[in-house]
Write an enzyme that holds these catalytic residues in place. Structure first.
Site, PDB file in Angstrom:
ATOM      1  N   HIS A  22     -12.735   1.966   5.401  1.00 20.32           N
ATOM      2  CA  HIS A  22     -12.421   2.240   6.434  1.00 20.32           C
ATOM      3  C   HIS A  22     -14.383   2.584   6.209  1.00 20.32           C
ATOM      4  CE1 HIS A  22     -11.813   3.111  10.803  1.00 20.32           C
ATOM      5  NE2 HIS A  22     -12.842   3.586  10.446  1.00 20.32           N
ATOM      6  N   GLU A  23     -14.838   3.822   5.641  1.00 20.25           N
ATOM      7  CA  GLU A  23     -15.960   3.701   6.045  1.00 20.25           C
ATOM      8  C   GLU A  23     -17.087   3.301   5.514  1.00 20.25           C
ATOM      9  OE1 GLU A  23     -16.532   5.948   7.733  1.00 20.25           O
ATOM     10  OE2 GLU A  23     -14.973   6.962   8.137  1.00 20.25           O
ATOM     11  N   HIS A  26     -18.054  -0.063   7.986  1.00 14.27           N
ATOM     12  CA  HIS A  26     -18.823   0.753   9.540  1.00 14.27           C
ATOM     13  C   HIS A  26     -20.547   0.967   8.597  1.00 14.27           C
ATOM     14  CE1 HIS A  26     -16.048   2.041  11.905  1.00 14.27           C
ATOM     15  NE2 HIS A  26     -15.672   3.337  11.453  1.00 14.27           N
TER      16      HIS A  26
END
Length: 436
Positions: A22-23, A26
């Site tokens: 998920h990170e 980003h």
């Protein structure tokens, strides 16, 4: 007990991997767009390990319940210098002003010595949206991959058209007998000459590819003689089957029940893992998205039901919200069950895929500090710029989201409260999927 612990550990590792991806969702677009990223952290709480590579510190924290990347200038510089006393704070030192000042001060630290062109708030709207969407989309992609491997790689347990057992007689309704008596009628399949190992090819002139299709035809012809073709020892054999009438209780979509007369033959199918077409995995993932959206939309009511069941000891809804404690406990129970290893792996993959769907949907809720809140602010900035351009006005300054920090704090408190409720429910009144 050891297998239970192994299951929990595997799920924790899977959750950590999901957060890490998920990170990364980003991090990668942020770096591609030139934004300075100070930290990439997996987990919350005290730092267990970290290492700096270039301008970014990469690390792991103690609690696997989240993660974050720290980007320069998530918010535009405050009009009042960070730490300065505003008139509102000077008059009453209100909590609102103090919270805003703290947020502005934290934001100012990320801007220290950074070229303004490398700040998040200076990016075009679409780049800001791409960065914030990257995390949830990574969870969706991971869920699609897991479901694809589950359905098209491992396969799902299904009843096949191969006959496993043939009943010798039709036992009376409610009978607990395990053997036939002289008074019992011969089972239709046995009378027709169907044998274990036969493969059902067609019934009533219709070719069948699954036992469900064959069962539907049998149920639709109570008392009717229908032609049946089976494959036996490499060749096809034609038989005649006359299903007997059987009373079954049927539950409608509205919850009402009725008794219907259907056909019964007395055959049991062989269960095997069947690999599904490659599109079934993605289709299942998106169906799960719809189901989770409904759960989130009705979250207050579902949390009330969870609290009610917790304090009254009622049975919890298996489709209701659950914390990582509940997911971990289910993973441990699955790992400890007396089932083939492949079956246990399949269930745990399904749990992890569903968890990633939940992360995808929940992070898109349009409230700060969730990704959806940042996306909403970016889109609001884009709308304001479009209106200003349409009216021939100067381009407005980016929205100062630090002024929303008090509202964000309320959201955080609600999220913490929700987490505490679900933690307690998963410990003292867990969801029963595998029996009490």
């Amino acid at each position: 007990m050891l297998l239970f612990v192994v299951g929990v550990v595997v799920m924790v590792i899977g959750l950590g991997a999901s957060i890490a991806l998920h990170e990364i969702g980003h991090l990668v677009p942020a770096k591609l767009f030139g934004v300075r990223v100070g930290q990439y952290m997996i987990g919350m709480g005290p730092t267990l390990w970290s290492r700096r590579r270039g301008e970014t510190e990469y690390g792991i924290k103690a609690l696997p319940v989240g993660g974050y990347i720290s980007m320069a200038g998530m918010y535009p510089p405050a009009q009042v210098a960070a730490g300065a006393s505003t008139p509102r704070a000077a008059r009453g030192r209100r909590m609102y002003a103090t919270l805003v000042q703290d947020a502005q001060a934290a934001n100012a630290e990320t801007l220290d010595g950074v070229d303004e062109s490398r700040t998040f708030h200076r990016l075009p709207v679409w780049k800001r949206v791409v960065i914030m969407l990257g995390g949830p989309v990574m969870n969706l992609v991971l869920a699609v991959v897991l479901f694809a491997v589950l359905f098209s790689g491992i396969g799902m347990q299904q009843a096949t058209t191969t006959v496993s057992q043939v009943a010798e007689c039709v036992l009376p309704a409610g009978s607990t007998a395990t053997e036939c008596s002289a008074a019992d009628a011969e089972a239709p399949a046995h009378a027709a000459g169907i044998l274990p190992g036969d493969v059902l090819v067609s019934l009533d002139g219709t070719e069948v590819e699954s036992f469900a299709e064959a069962s539907a035809i049998i149920q639709a012809h109570p008392g009717d003689a229908i032609p049946v073709v089976v494959e036996r020892d490499g060749s096809e054999t034609s038989l005649t089957l006359t299903p007997v009438e059987n009373q079954v209780e049927v539950t409608a979509d509205d919850g009402t029940t009725s008794v219907e007369t259907v056909g019964y033959a007395g055959v049991t199918a062989t269960v095997a893992r069947i690999q599904e077409p490659i599109w079934v995995g993605p289709q299942t993932a998106f169906e799960n998205v719809g189901a989770v959206v409904q759960i989130v939309a009705n979250l207050p009511a579902r949390l009330y039901d969870t609290a009610y069941d917790l304090f009254t000891g009622g049975e919890r809804d298996a489709d209701g919200p659950m914390s990582v404690v509940g997911v971990g406990r289910l993973a441990g129970e699955v790992a400890a069950t007396d089932a083939p290893v492949l079956d246990r792996i399949a269930v745990m993959m399904s749990l992890l895929a569903s968890l990633n769907i939940a992360l995808f949907v929940f992070n898109l809720v349009p409230l700060l500090p969730l990704d959806g809140g940042h996306i909403l602010i970016a889109l609001w900035d884009g709308l304001r710029r479009a209106v200003a351009k349409l009216l021939g006005r100067p381009e407005p300054k980016p929205t100062d989201a630090t002024k929303l920090v008090p509202v964000t704090l309320v959201v955080v408190v609600l999220l913490v409260g929700m987490g505490a409720l679900l933690f307690a429910a998963d410990i003292f009144n867990p969801v029963q999927l595998l029996g009490g």
